[in-house]
Design a protein around this motif. Structure first.
Motif, PDB file in Angstrom:
ATOM      1  N   HIS A 125       0.831  -1.200   0.000  1.00 15.28           N
ATOM      2  CA  HIS A 125       0.000   0.000   0.000  1.00 15.28           C
ATOM      3  C   HIS A 125       0.870   1.256   0.000  1.00 15.28           C
ATOM      4  N   HIS A 160      -1.298  -6.487   1.739  1.00 15.72           N
ATOM      5  CA  HIS A 160      -2.320  -5.686   1.065  1.00 15.72           C
ATOM      6  C   HIS A 160      -2.135  -5.700  -0.456  1.00 15.72           C
ATOM      7  N   ARG A 207       0.313   5.039   7.646  1.00 15.10           N
ATOM      8  CA  ARG A 207      -0.543   4.999   6.467  1.00 15.10           C
ATOM      9  C   ARG A 207      -1.013   3.571   6.171  1.00 15.10           C
ATOM     10  N   TYR A 211      -4.888   2.090   6.408  1.00 19.20           N
ATOM     11  CA  TYR A 211      -5.488   1.384   5.274  1.00 19.20           C
ATOM     12  C   TYR A 211      -6.022   0.031   5.724  1.00 19.20           C
ATOM     13  N   LYS A 214      -9.217   0.544   7.452  1.00 16.27           N
ATOM     14  CA  LYS A 214     -10.258   0.877   6.480  1.00 16.27           C
ATOM     15  C   LYS A 214     -10.777  -0.393   5.806  1.00 16.27           C
TER      16      LYS A 214
END
Length: 430
Positions: A125, A160, A207, A211, A214
């Motif tokens: 990511h 991810h 970050r 993510y 989320k």
């Protein structure tokens, strides 16, 4: 977690992405869109990291790479393998980064560990249209990593993954050997990494964590992946992850050297000094957990009965790494990292003075360990473990920063200090 990477992933769904990649010669191809560009605040964070690389001078050839903290070393995984972390979100826009130098920096990091089993974790990511390197660079980078790099990498975890990265792997399928392909694993959520490595020893970029949260929040409750299990309260006889001072208080004779270290070192001193690559190989994770549980439950452990040299070596490294504070203590971190500034003729005296400041149990345990490692090095013609090789293995386990992870710029000085300590141990501990 999925390891089925180099099988068909739904060619119909991927066809548009593959077609876009095939529109022009490889050298001229453009990356397909994968994510939004970095925000201004993230750009500022990336630029501010220049102040976070105190171990390289501004004119060092790798300073402009190290300051971004793209590549880090994070101790050992649950199998006793070194962990190398690559953070895509910390890559600056491609026009601000010398990708050739980045490749050299990555190889320089791996060169310290390729003779040992190691694990590579790639946080995907944050790879955006602004910071993606060219496809030709990716192809050349894969070719640069010859057999010596691929032989001992035991696993590559892609955290991810997106349809883009899956598409890319299909495109590169002809270049990737079947054997290497089996080492690649997809990790959809950070909690899945707990099976491989303790996530609190990884400095996961904020970050990436956001993510991950989320992704979790977008799932229906019934589809939620398991969260990382909470740490269990310490058992009454717990030995791993317990301060040395506490272990000494529990010891019937107040022995400052923990029983785990005495058991492993006693066995390896008698039976393992001539094992080639001792401390470089991983061990069966199930056996590692079983032995840890036995120790933590107050049971006696006999490595003589198991006759597993690499298991004993991994248990020794794991015990040292899981100490709440490193054996050399946080207090000595800056002194060790900057030790190269001490004139060579004064280094023994300086090192002797530094270790003398350690708590009594730390000093005794360090001396016990270093004396044993000197025996290992004395047999290096057979076991191939010189002081330099031992320093690479044990340096990151003897000292780490409060955030646990270390870049190449920090780990070099720590390993050099460890090598000097091993070279001069007869004078430091006289």
């Amino acid at each position: 977690m999925s390891a089925e990477l180099l099988v068909d992933l739904g060619e119909d769904a991927l066809a548009p992405e593959l077609d876009r990649l095939k529109l022009s010669p490889l050298e001229d191809q453009k990356w397909p869109p994968d994510a939004l560009a970095m925000s201004n605040s993230e750009m500022e964070i990336s630029q501010s990291l220049a102040a976070g690389s105190p171990h390289l001078a501004w004119d060092h050839p790798f300073y402009d790479i190290a300051r971004h903290q793209i590549i880090e070393v994070a101790g050992d995984d649950n199998f006793g393998r070194k962990v190398i972390v690559f953070n895509a979100c910390r890559m600056p826009p491609h026009h601000e980064l010398d990708h050739k130098k980045l490749l050299m920096y990555l190889k320089g990091t791996l060169d310290q560990y390729v003779e040992s089993d190691y694990t590579l974790i790639y946080f995907h990511h944050g790879l955006t249209g602004e910071n993606k390197p060219s496809l030709s660079w990716v192809r050349e980078a894969y070719k640069e990593f010859d057999r010596k790099y691929k032989k001992n990498i035991k696993a590559l975890y892609i955290v991810h993954p997106t349809m883009f990265i899956k598409t890319l792997l299909i495109l590169f399928k002809p270049l990737i050997s079947f054997k290497f392909g089996r080492k690649i694993n997809y990790v959809s959520y950070l909690s899945e990494l707990e099976d491989v490595v303790k996530c609190d020893q990884l400095v996961i970029p904020e970050r990436v964590q956001e993510y991950d949260n989320k992704l979790r929040s977008s799932l229906k409750p019934s589809a939620q992946p398991p969260m990382s299990p909470p740490r269990s309260p310490p058992l009454p006889n717990q030995l791993f992850g317990v301060p040395l001072a506490v272990l000494r208080q529990r010891s019937p004779d107040c022995d400052p050297v923990p029983v785990v270290m005495k058991d492993t070192i006693s066995f390896l001193s008698e039976r393992g000094l001539e094992i080639e690559g001792i401390f470089r190989r991983s061990a069966n994770v199930t056996l590692v957990k079983e032995v840890q549980l036995r120790y933590n439950s107050g049971e006696a452990v006999s490595f003589y009965e198991m006759e597993d040299f690499h298991l004993a070596a991994v248990i020794l490294k794991t015990f040292i790494r899981e100490l709440p504070e490193p054996l050399l203590t946080y207090q000595l971190y800056n002194d060790v990292v900057n030790f190269a500034a001490v004139p060579s003729e004064n280094q023994v005296a300086a090192m002797k003075a530094l270790v003398a400041t350690l708590p009594e149990e730390n000093y005794a345990t360090l001396r016990y360990l270093v004396t044993f490692l000197a025996q290992v090095a004395d047999n290096s013609e057979i076991n191939k473990m010189t002081n330099s090789n031992l320093a690479v293995v044990f340096g990151p386990n003897l000292l780490w920063g409060r955030d646990n992870a270390m870049s190449l710029s920090a780990i070099g000085p720590i390993n050099n200090f460890t090598r000097t300590l091993l070279d001069q141990q007869h004078l430091v501990f006289e």
